[in-house]
Motif scaffolding. Structure first.
Motif, mmCIF file in Angstrom:
data_model
loop_
_atom_site.group_PDB
_atom_site.id
_atom_site.type_symbol
_atom_site.label_atom_id
_atom_site.label_comp_id
_atom_site.label_asym_id
_atom_site.label_seq_id
_atom_site.Cartn_x
_atom_site.Cartn_y
_atom_site.Cartn_z
ATOM 1 N N HIS A 32 0.357 -0.694 -7.568
ATOM 2 C CA HIS A 32 -1.008 -1.004 -7.179
ATOM 3 C C HIS A 32 -1.272 -2.497 -7.349
ATOM 4 N N VAL A 33 -2.286 -2.994 -6.658
ATOM 5 C CA VAL A 33 -2.700 -4.384 -6.824
ATOM 6 C C VAL A 33 -3.516 -4.494 -8.108
ATOM 7 N N ARG A 34 -3.094 -5.388 -8.996
ATOM 8 C CA ARG A 34 -3.774 -5.572 -10.275
ATOM 9 C C ARG A 34 -4.428 -6.948 -10.389
ATOM 10 N N ALA A 35 -4.128 -7.839 -9.444
ATOM 11 C CA ALA A 35 -4.788 -9.151 -9.435
ATOM 12 C C ALA A 35 -4.601 -9.795 -8.076
ATOM 13 N N VAL A 36 -5.644 -10.475 -7.623
ATOM 14 C CA VAL A 36 -5.562 -11.357 -6.454
ATOM 15 C C VAL A 36 -6.153 -12.685 -6.908
ATOM 16 N N LEU A 37 -5.330 -13.722 -6.947
ATOM 17 C CA LEU A 37 -5.719 -14.991 -7.545
ATOM 18 C C LEU A 37 -5.555 -16.141 -6.547
ATOM 19 N N PRO A 38 -6.555 -17.010 -6.444
ATOM 20 C CA PRO A 38 -6.348 -18.227 -5.650
ATOM 21 C C PRO A 38 -5.418 -19.159 -6.420
ATOM 22 N N ALA A 39 -4.431 -19.711 -5.745
ATOM 23 C CA ALA A 39 -3.502 -20.626 -6.416
ATOM 24 C C ALA A 39 -4.274 -21.829 -6.951
ATOM 25 N N PRO A 40 -3.871 -22.380 -8.109
ATOM 26 C CA PRO A 40 -4.626 -23.488 -8.708
ATOM 27 C C PRO A 40 -4.539 -24.778 -7.895
ATOM 28 N N SER A 41 -5.436 -25.697 -8.209
ATOM 29 C CA SER A 41 -5.471 -27.028 -7.596
ATOM 30 C C SER A 41 -5.646 -26.968 -6.088
ATOM 31 N N GLN A 42 -6.383 -25.946 -5.611
ATOM 32 C CA GLN A 42 -6.675 -25.790 -4.189
ATOM 33 C C GLN A 42 -5.407 -25.752 -3.332
ATOM 34 N N SER A 43 -4.331 -25.214 -3.905
ATOM 35 C CA SER A 43 -3.100 -25.056 -3.132
ATOM 36 C C SER A 43 -3.310 -24.047 -2.014
ATOM 37 N N ALA A 44 -2.631 -24.252 -0.897
ATOM 38 C CA ALA A 44 -2.732 -23.326 0.236
ATOM 39 C C ALA A 44 -1.805 -22.144 -0.015
ATOM 40 N N ALA A 45 -2.157 -21.345 -1.012
ATOM 41 C CA ALA A 45 -1.330 -20.195 -1.399
ATOM 42 C C ALA A 45 -2.213 -19.165 -2.080
ATOM 43 N N VAL A 46 -1.714 -17.944 -2.156
ATOM 44 C CA VAL A 46 -2.398 -16.873 -2.866
ATOM 45 C C VAL A 46 -1.413 -16.259 -3.855
ATOM 46 N N ARG A 47 -1.935 -15.792 -4.978
ATOM 47 C CA ARG A 47 -1.111 -15.108 -5.958
ATOM 48 C C ARG A 47 -1.606 -13.667 -6.097
ATOM 49 N N VAL A 48 -0.668 -12.733 -6.062
ATOM 50 C CA VAL A 48 -1.001 -11.315 -6.158
ATOM 51 C C VAL A 48 -0.107 -10.680 -7.209
ATOM 52 N N ALA A 49 -0.696 -9.921 -8.121
ATOM 53 C CA ALA A 49 0.073 -9.220 -9.146
ATOM 54 C C ALA A 49 0.072 -7.724 -8.854
ATOM 55 N N LEU A 50 1.241 -7.121 -8.980
ATOM 56 C CA LEU A 50 1.412 -5.688 -8.763
ATOM 57 C C LEU A 50 1.845 -5.013 -10.061
ATOM 58 N N GLY A 51 1.453 -3.747 -10.210
ATOM 59 C CA GLY A 51 1.851 -2.991 -11.384
ATOM 60 C C GLY A 51 1.449 -1.543 -11.247
ATOM 61 N N ASP A 52 1.699 -0.779 -12.286
ATOM 62 C CA ASP A 52 1.319 0.638 -12.275
ATOM 63 C C ASP A 52 -0.196 0.782 -12.214
#
Length: 215
Positions: A32-52
């Motif tokens: 399941h998705v456990r986090a959706v995070l904007p990358a720091p310093s206004q980077s053009a990226a996304v961070r997503v964490a998965l887990g149980d």
């Protein structure tokens, strides 16, 4: 705010909205998705964490950083979902400089060009279509409202709809996927095309059925 920054922020919001569904429904296997995070310093990226399901211990989660541009082109929210499914299954080898940690979670930096995206599923397309019907943008009272739905055989989806221009509940059979935006825009007029309709005698939940599976 620059046009590029605004574009990235809009995409980040779209990704968060799409992945919100997968807090409850698995994104891949039992994950399941456990986090959706904007990358720091206004980077053009996304961070997503998965887990149980329900997991919140950082060490039990796996985070991925996905650039939002690949080959000069901006990814879509659906691209991000497809990349996540691909990198979280099978064996993927990351160079040491692409592996780190953030907030106690292992973090893998993904190179989209090297990933073969997992196919978008029929349920994914169905959810996207119904979400747009259920939460239309910028309309106080939309022309067509979603009242219910039924997953049918051979991948089709029956939508139970209410329209300002047509009396009663209309069932529209659609084949999810493809040009959803075009289908949503045309839906109010398509519901009134008599040659597409049948009386829906086998379905007590609607006045008639409109066949849009070949649209």
């Amino acid at each position: 705010m620059s046009e590029d920054t605004e574009e990235i922020e809009e995409l980040q919001a779209e990704i968060a909205a799409l992945l919100l569904h997968h807090v409850y429904a698995p994104l891949v296997h039992d994950q399941h998705v456990r986090a959706v995070l904007p990358a720091p310093s206004q980077s053009a990226a996304v961070r997503v964490a998965l887990g149980d399901n329900g997991q919140s211990h950082p060490a039990e989660l796996t985070a991925y950083e996905i650039p939002l541009r690949s080959g000069g082109e901006l990814l879509t929210a659906h691209d991000v979902v497809a990349i996540l499914r691909s990198v979280h299954t099978g064996t993927h080898i990351y160079p040491r400089d692409r592996v780190s940690s953030v907030m106690g979670m292992p973090l893998y930096r993904v190179e989209p060009a090297s990933v073969e995206e997992a196919p978008f599923t029929n349920d994914d397309w169905s959810f996207t279509l119904m979400q747009r019907l259920a939460y239309p943008e910028g309309e106080e009272r939309p022309e067509v409202r979603l009242l219910g739905f039924l997953f049918m055989e051979e991948g089709s989806l029956r939508l139970y709809l209410e329209s300002e221009d047509v009396f009663g509940v209309i069932a529209a059979d659609v084949q999810p996927g493809g040009a959803l935006t075009a289908l949503l825009a045309a839906l109010p007029s398509l519901l009134g095309e008599e040659w597409r309709t049948s009386d829906g005698a086998d379905d007590p939940h609607c006045s008639y059925v409109v066949d849009l599976t070949d649209w």
